[in-house]
Write a protein that holds these residues in place. Structure first.
Motif: not given
Length: 276
Positions: A40-49, A80-90
């Protein structure tokens, strides 16, 4: 092969993530708590998560700090597998008490396809901070592991004293400077958001600064003006979702009405757009 793997190489994604850190043009990086919220967040236009340790723990009915390294890394792989934008981990304090364990956690995070991860200087075992020299040693070990490969893996070093009420501004700055010298790529002092304090930090270090968007934080425009490079929300979006869930449940129990469908229908639209 996942969509993430097929559309862009891990190396390209990691470089893009690093390039998105521009002082004065903050990267808005929200924190999903599962694959669906990430989509959902990627679809809204966020460039990284970025993942949220508290949000993920909440999905399995636990408080923050109660998940294992294996669980956190499996969760990160799913995002990571769900989206195409970069993902960082806490990754909290990297689930290790010593520098070698920290390095192993970072190596595993890189192998999971993440674009980066964070390391805290808060010791949950003692309820205090790692001594500054030890904390810097841990960051150095994490940085060595993060930068061992051929492509950039973005290490965010956190000075968590302000968040836990354990230190003042001078010690926070001293720790951030030590973490910069130890090889971190991004610096983060959650709990520090007042503009005068942020200006002091930005004058003291040269690396990109992340700010946690707490209720009293300045606006994104104000953070941009002082040179902040990244803004994240921690568990904020997860807690907002849980707040909406609790409100819907209370309405049904106490009022016997269904006004919650007003926001539920907006959620339906968002998920249909994201999951199509």
């Amino acid at each position: 092969m996942t969509l993430h793997e097929s559309t862009m190489s891990t190396s390209t994604i990691r470089q893009r993530f690093l390039d998105l850190h521009v002082p004065g043009r903050p990267l808005l990086m929200p924190n999903p708590w599962d694959a669906g919220s990430a989509k959902v967040l990627e679809s809204l236009g966020f460039r990284a998560l970025a993942t949220t340790s508290a949000g993920f723990a909440g999905t399995v009915g636990r408080l923050d700090g109660r998940v294992t390294r294996d669980e956190a890394l499996r969760h990160a792989e799913q995002v990571v597998a769900a989206v195409t934008v970069p993902v960082s981990a806490d990754l909290e304090s990297c689930f290790a008490s010593d520098a070698s364990g920290v390095a192993e956690t970072v190596r595993l995070a890189a192998a999971a396809g993440l674009a980066g991860c964070s390391i805290e200087d808060y010791d949950s075992d003692t309820g205090g901070l790692f001594p500054i020299a030890e904390a810097a040693e841990r960051v150095a070990a994490a940085a060595e592991a993060a930068h061992a490969g051929p492509d950039p893996f973005v290490l965010t070093a956190r000075a968590d004293g302000a968040l836990h009420g354990l230190e003042g501004p001078d010690e926070t700055i001293a720790r951030l400077r030590a973490f910069e010298e130890a090889g971190a790529d991004v610096l983060y002092a959650p709990g520090v958001s007042a503009l005068p304090e942020l200006r002091r930090i930005l004058e003291a270090v040269s690396l990109p600064i992340n700010v946690l968007a707490l209720p009293d934080a300045p606006t994104v425009a104000e953070l941009a003006e002082v040179g902040v490079a990244r803004v994240s929300v921690g568990s904020g979006f997860f807690l907002a979702a849980m707040g909406a869930l609790a409100a819907a449940g209370r309405e049904l129990l106490d009022e016997g009405t269904y006004q919650f469908w007003d926001s539920a229908l907006r959620g339906q639209e968002a998920t249909r757009a994201a999951f199509a």
